[in-house]
Motif scaffolding. Structure first.
Motif, PDB file in Angstrom:
ATOM      1  N   LYS A   1       1.004  -1.258  -0.010  1.00 27.48           N
ATOM      2  CA  LYS A   1       0.024   0.218  -0.027  1.00 27.48           C
ATOM      3  C   LYS A   1       1.033   1.149   0.009  1.00 27.48           C
ATOM      4  O   LYS A   1       0.326   2.119  -0.830  1.00 27.48           O
ATOM      5  CB  LYS A   1      -1.107   0.277   1.257  1.00 27.48           C
ATOM      6  CG  LYS A   1      -0.407   0.034   2.456  1.00 27.48           C
ATOM      7  CD  LYS A   1      -1.383   0.085   3.790  1.00 27.48           C
ATOM      8  CE  LYS A   1      -0.544   0.485   4.998  1.00 27.48           C
ATOM      9  NZ  LYS A   1       0.248   1.520   5.007  1.00 27.48           N
ATOM     10  N   THR A   2       2.069   1.337   0.614  1.00 31.46           N
ATOM     11  CA  THR A   2       2.980   2.352   0.753  1.00 31.46           C
ATOM     12  C   THR A   2       3.311   2.571  -0.720  1.00 31.46           C
ATOM     13  O   THR A   2       3.517   3.782  -1.298  1.00 31.46           O
ATOM     14  CB  THR A   2       3.951   2.277   1.696  1.00 31.46           C
ATOM     15  OG1 THR A   2       3.501   2.224   2.925  1.00 31.46           O
ATOM     16  CG2 THR A   2       5.124   3.567   1.592  1.00 31.46           C
ATOM     17  N   THR A   3       3.830   1.532  -1.265  1.00 31.46           N
ATOM     18  CA  THR A   3       4.421   1.521  -2.576  1.00 31.46           C
ATOM     19  C   THR A   3       3.388   2.230  -3.708  1.00 31.46           C
ATOM     20  O   THR A   3       3.536   2.780  -4.548  1.00 31.46           O
ATOM     21  CB  THR A   3       4.825   0.224  -2.942  1.00 31.46           C
ATOM     22  OG1 THR A   3       6.016  -0.279  -2.382  1.00 31.46           O
ATOM     23  CG2 THR A   3       5.563   0.099  -4.710  1.00 31.46           C
ATOM     24  N   LEU A   4       2.279   1.631  -3.438  1.00 29.07           N
ATOM     25  CA  LEU A   4       1.091   2.225  -4.496  1.00 29.07           C
ATOM     26  C   LEU A   4       0.602   3.496  -4.313  1.00 29.07           C
ATOM     27  O   LEU A   4       0.338   4.079  -5.290  1.00 29.07           O
ATOM     28  CB  LEU A   4      -0.163   1.279  -4.134  1.00 29.07           C
ATOM     29  CG  LEU A   4      -0.405   0.119  -5.342  1.00 29.07           C
ATOM     30  CD1 LEU A   4      -0.830   0.650  -6.677  1.00 29.07           C
ATOM     31  CD2 LEU A   4       0.806  -0.990  -5.221  1.00 29.07           C
ATOM     32  N   SER A   5       0.686   3.782  -2.968  1.00 28.49           N
ATOM     33  CA  SER A   5       0.408   5.503  -2.662  1.00 28.49           C
ATOM     34  C   SER A   5       1.545   6.137  -3.042  1.00 28.49           C
ATOM     35  O   SER A   5       1.167   7.332  -3.777  1.00 28.49           O
ATOM     36  CB  SER A   5       0.659   5.583  -1.106  1.00 28.49           C
ATOM     37  OG  SER A   5      -0.664   4.892  -0.416  1.00 28.49           O
ATOM     38  N   ALA A   6       2.819   5.711  -3.249  1.00 26.61           N
ATOM     39  CA  ALA A   6       4.062   6.420  -3.770  1.00 26.61           C
ATOM     40  C   ALA A   6       3.747   6.533  -5.401  1.00 26.61           C
ATOM     41  O   ALA A   6       3.784   7.592  -5.891  1.00 26.61           O
ATOM     42  CB  ALA A   6       5.276   5.975  -3.309  1.00 26.61           C
ATOM     43  N   LEU A   7       3.454   5.554  -5.998  1.00 28.95           N
ATOM     44  CA  LEU A   7       3.408   5.296  -7.368  1.00 28.95           C
ATOM     45  C   LEU A   7       1.967   6.361  -7.705  1.00 28.95           C
ATOM     46  O   LEU A   7       2.398   7.073  -8.893  1.00 28.95           O
ATOM     47  CB  LEU A   7       3.220   3.908  -7.925  1.00 28.95           C
ATOM     48  CG  LEU A   7       4.410   2.972  -7.568  1.00 28.95           C
ATOM     49  CD1 LEU A   7       3.760   1.424  -8.137  1.00 28.95           C
ATOM     50  CD2 LEU A   7       5.384   3.178  -8.545  1.00 28.95           C
ATOM     51  N   PHE A   8       1.028   6.051  -7.254  1.00 28.98           N
ATOM     52  CA  PHE A   8      -0.115   7.071  -7.552  1.00 28.98           C
ATOM     53  C   PHE A   8       0.090   8.336  -7.404  1.00 28.98           C
ATOM     54  O   PHE A   8      -0.045   9.514  -8.446  1.00 28.98           O
ATOM     55  CB  PHE A   8      -1.219   6.575  -6.628  1.00 28.98           C
ATOM     56  CG  PHE A   8      -2.611   7.172  -7.278  1.00 28.98           C
ATOM     57  CD1 PHE A   8      -2.875   6.947  -8.660  1.00 28.98           C
ATOM     58  CD2 PHE A   8      -3.311   8.172  -6.519  1.00 28.98           C
ATOM     59  CE1 PHE A   8      -4.230   7.849  -9.211  1.00 28.98           C
ATOM     60  CE2 PHE A   8      -4.490   8.453  -7.010  1.00 28.98           C
ATOM     61  CZ  PHE A   8      -5.012   8.370  -8.316  1.00 28.98           C
ATOM     62  N   SER A   9       0.818   8.947  -6.258  1.00 18.52           N
ATOM     63  CA  SER A   9       1.311   9.977  -6.247  1.00 18.52           C
ATOM     64  C   SER A   9       2.286  10.714  -7.251  1.00 18.52           C
ATOM     65  O   SER A   9       2.133  11.798  -7.824  1.00 18.52           O
ATOM     66  CB  SER A   9       1.890  10.183  -4.723  1.00 18.52           C
ATOM     67  OG  SER A   9       0.917  10.127  -3.724  1.00 18.52           O
ATOM     68  N   ARG A  10       3.062   9.807  -7.606  1.00 22.99           N
ATOM     69  CA  ARG A  10       4.050  10.347  -8.698  1.00 22.99           C
ATOM     70  C   ARG A  10       3.448  10.190 -10.230  1.00 22.99           C
ATOM     71  O   ARG A  10       3.838  11.268 -10.749  1.00 22.99           O
ATOM     72  CB  ARG A  10       5.192   9.341  -8.685  1.00 22.99           C
ATOM     73  CG  ARG A  10       6.405   9.327  -7.426  1.00 22.99           C
ATOM     74  CD  ARG A  10       7.133   8.164  -7.219  1.00 22.99           C
ATOM     75  NE  ARG A  10       8.269   8.484  -8.218  1.00 22.99           N
ATOM     76  CZ  ARG A  10       9.374   7.863  -8.170  1.00 22.99           C
ATOM     77  NH1 ARG A  10       9.603   6.815  -7.183  1.00 22.99           N
ATOM     78  NH2 ARG A  10      10.451   8.165  -8.894  1.00 22.99           N
ATOM     79  N   HIS A  11       2.238   9.374 -10.329  1.00 22.71           N
ATOM     80  CA  HIS A  11       1.894   9.506 -11.353  1.00 22.71           C
ATOM     81  C   HIS A  11       1.006  10.656 -11.639  1.00 22.71           C
ATOM     82  O   HIS A  11       0.898  11.352 -12.520  1.00 22.71           O
ATOM     83  CB  HIS A  11       0.614   8.246 -11.585  1.00 22.71           C
ATOM     84  CG  HIS A  11      -0.128   8.267 -12.602  1.00 22.71           C
ATOM     85  ND1 HIS A  11       0.030   8.068 -13.942  1.00 22.71           N
ATOM     86  CD2 HIS A  11      -1.427   8.480 -12.599  1.00 22.71           C
ATOM     87  CE1 HIS A  11      -0.883   7.924 -14.715  1.00 22.71           C
ATOM     88  NE2 HIS A  11      -1.887   8.392 -14.022  1.00 22.71           N
ATOM     89  N   LEU A  12       0.228  11.168 -10.670  1.00 22.64           N
ATOM     90  CA  LEU A  12      -0.398  12.436 -10.680  1.00 22.64           C
ATOM     91  C   LEU A  12       0.618  13.715 -10.838  1.00 22.64           C
ATOM     92  O   LEU A  12       0.310  14.564 -11.765  1.00 22.64           O
ATOM     93  CB  LEU A  12      -1.216  12.619  -9.386  1.00 22.64           C
ATOM     94  CG  LEU A  12      -2.493  11.733  -9.121  1.00 22.64           C
ATOM     95  CD1 LEU A  12      -2.826  11.776  -7.651  1.00 22.64           C
ATOM     96  CD2 LEU A  12      -3.343  11.787 -10.090  1.00 22.64           C
ATOM     97  N   ALA A  13       1.623  13.488  -9.858  1.00 19.67           N
ATOM     98  CA  ALA A  13       2.718  14.847 -10.260  1.00 19.67           C
ATOM     99  C   ALA A  13       3.201  14.779 -11.450  1.00 19.67           C
ATOM    100  O   ALA A  13       3.536  15.832 -12.007  1.00 19.67           O
ATOM    101  CB  ALA A  13       3.790  14.524  -9.196  1.00 19.67           C
ATOM    102  N   ARG A  14       3.380  13.718 -12.161  1.00 17.98           N
ATOM    103  CA  ARG A  14       4.010  13.491 -13.428  1.00 17.98           C
ATOM    104  C   ARG A  14       3.202  14.389 -14.373  1.00 17.98           C
ATOM    105  O   ARG A  14       3.479  14.832 -15.514  1.00 17.98           O
ATOM    106  CB  ARG A  14       4.392  12.189 -13.920  1.00 17.98           C
ATOM    107  CG  ARG A  14       5.050  12.036 -15.301  1.00 17.98           C
ATOM    108  CD  ARG A  14       5.377  10.577 -15.298  1.00 17.98           C
ATOM    109  NE  ARG A  14       6.261  10.529 -16.488  1.00 17.98           N
ATOM    110  CZ  ARG A  14       5.647   9.730 -17.639  1.00 17.98           C
ATOM    111  NH1 ARG A  14       4.769   8.928 -17.468  1.00 17.98           N
ATOM    112  NH2 ARG A  14       6.413   9.648 -18.605  1.00 17.98           N
ATOM    113  N   SER A  15       1.882  14.144 -14.353  1.00 22.52           N
ATOM    114  CA  SER A  15       0.698  14.933 -15.295  1.00 22.52           C
ATOM    115  C   SER A  15       0.716  16.430 -15.016  1.00 22.52           C
ATOM    116  O   SER A  15       0.070  16.724 -15.645  1.00 22.52           O
ATOM    117  CB  SER A  15      -0.367  14.077 -15.133  1.00 22.52           C
ATOM    118  OG  SER A  15      -1.241  14.702 -13.868  1.00 22.52           O
ATOM    119  N   GLY A  16       1.233  16.820 -13.891  1.00 26.82           N
ATOM    120  CA  GLY A  16       1.189  18.239 -13.670  1.00 26.82           C
ATOM    121  C   GLY A  16      -0.012  18.414 -12.751  1.00 26.82           C
ATOM    122  O   GLY A  16      -0.287  19.672 -12.623  1.00 26.82           O
TER     123      GLY A  16
END
Length: 319
Positions: free
Chosen positions: A13-28
């Motif tokens: 869940k921590t890995t997925l939290s981080a991946l999703f946050s980075r995915h959103l940030a990458r989109s701006g």
């Protein structure tokens, strides 16, 4: 929109939290990640190190002073508890706004804005409950005016511990991360049963799937609640070993299937419609539960009077 990641310890869940946050940030997209787990690993999972900003849990009195504002129903910050709902005169915040709380407590990890609750220190051992530290997150979300296209991603405590407070009701969508094992789906059943009582929507994200047998097992166990799944990821292993780079752009090397799964998560969040009435109704319900269970006796006050009748944050007058 507010998103929680929950699951059994070790589910990812921590890995997925981080991946999703980075995915959103990458989109701006504007995104704020919050580490609400007893084991503070989200900064590392985001590709950073320790966050330089002070933890929320160490500054609860100051946070209460800020959020109390000029609310006449709250005579002092000491009269506030973690469930005290906002009312007319309360200080409401915009995500990553220009205010004392965000200025002081938001750091960055891997290019993503991050707030942390804080770890146990020596003075807490044996005498304090970790959920007392999470009270700062509960107060923050209760006084937050976030809207469509704004994302707050919270890495929650493992297992069913999230139900030890009303914090689990503060989200638009909860992603339950489940490995394709009997232990992996056991927390799903606990969470599903509790969430159904309060109309909380959950979506299961399968993780560490290695083949069709794993996927079939998840489908049999969780049915239509299975939203998507991530396959075993050499990229994640490399990231955990410090070999995948940091920052949102490093996510471009994530396996295509897993990048697509993150896109599905965002589509699910974006399809949700914020129900301010439900959020506030749950806030009031859990506040009154705490009032009757312990808060009045501990504070010597009538904390039920903190509820402002007919007031709902986000109704338009607060925006």
């Amino acid at each position: 929109m507010r998103v929680a990641f929950v699951g059994k310890g070790g589910s990812g869940k921590t890995t997925l939290s981080a991946l999703f946050s980075r995915h959103l940030a990458r989109s701006g997209a504007p995104v704020l990640a919050i580490d609400g787990d007893i084991n503070q690993h989200l900064a590392e999972a985001l590709g950073g190190s320790e966050v330089s900003a002070p933890p929320l849990g160490a500054h609860v009195p100051e946070i209460k002073t800020l959020l109390r504002g000029d609310n006449p129903r709250i005579p002092s910050p000491e009269a506030m508890i973690k469930t005290t709902p906002p009312g007319r005169g309360s200080r409401l915040l915009r995500p990553l706004g220009d205010d004392e709380l965000h200025t002081r407590h938001v750091g960055r990890a891997g290019g993503v804005p991050l707030m942390v609750t804080g770890e146990f220190d020596e003075s807490d051992l044996g005498v304090a409950c970790y959920h007392s530290k999470l009270g700062a997150v509960e107060l923050y979300l209760g006084h937050l005016l976030d809207g469509p296209g704004e994302y707050v991603v919270v890495d929650m405590t493992a297992g069913a511990d999230a139900f030890a407070s009303g914090l689990f009701t503060r989200f638009d969508l909860t992603f339950l991360v489940a490995e394709p094992t009997r232990k992996g789906v056991s927390v799903y059943r606990q969470y599903r049963d509790h969430a159904e009582r309060f109309g909380i929507r959950i979506a299961v994200v399968g993780n560490k799937v290695t083949g069709e047998d794993d996927l079939l097992f998840l489908k049999e166990q969780v049915g239509d609640d299975l939203l998507t799944h991530l396959v075993h990821s050499p990229w994640v292993r490399a990231a955990e070993q410090g070999r995948a780079g940091s920052g949102p752009d490093a996510l471009a090397s994530l396996e295509p299937h897993n990048r697509h799964a993150l896109a599905i998560l965002r589509e699910a969040v974006d399809s949700e419609v914020r129900d301010w009435n439900r959020l506030h109704r749950h806030a009031v319900e859990f506040h009154l539960r705490n009032v009757h269970a312990w808060a009045d006796a501990r504070t010597g006050g009538d904390l039920a009077a903190q509820v402002d009748p007919d007031y709902v944050p986000g109704s338009g007058a607060d925006a």
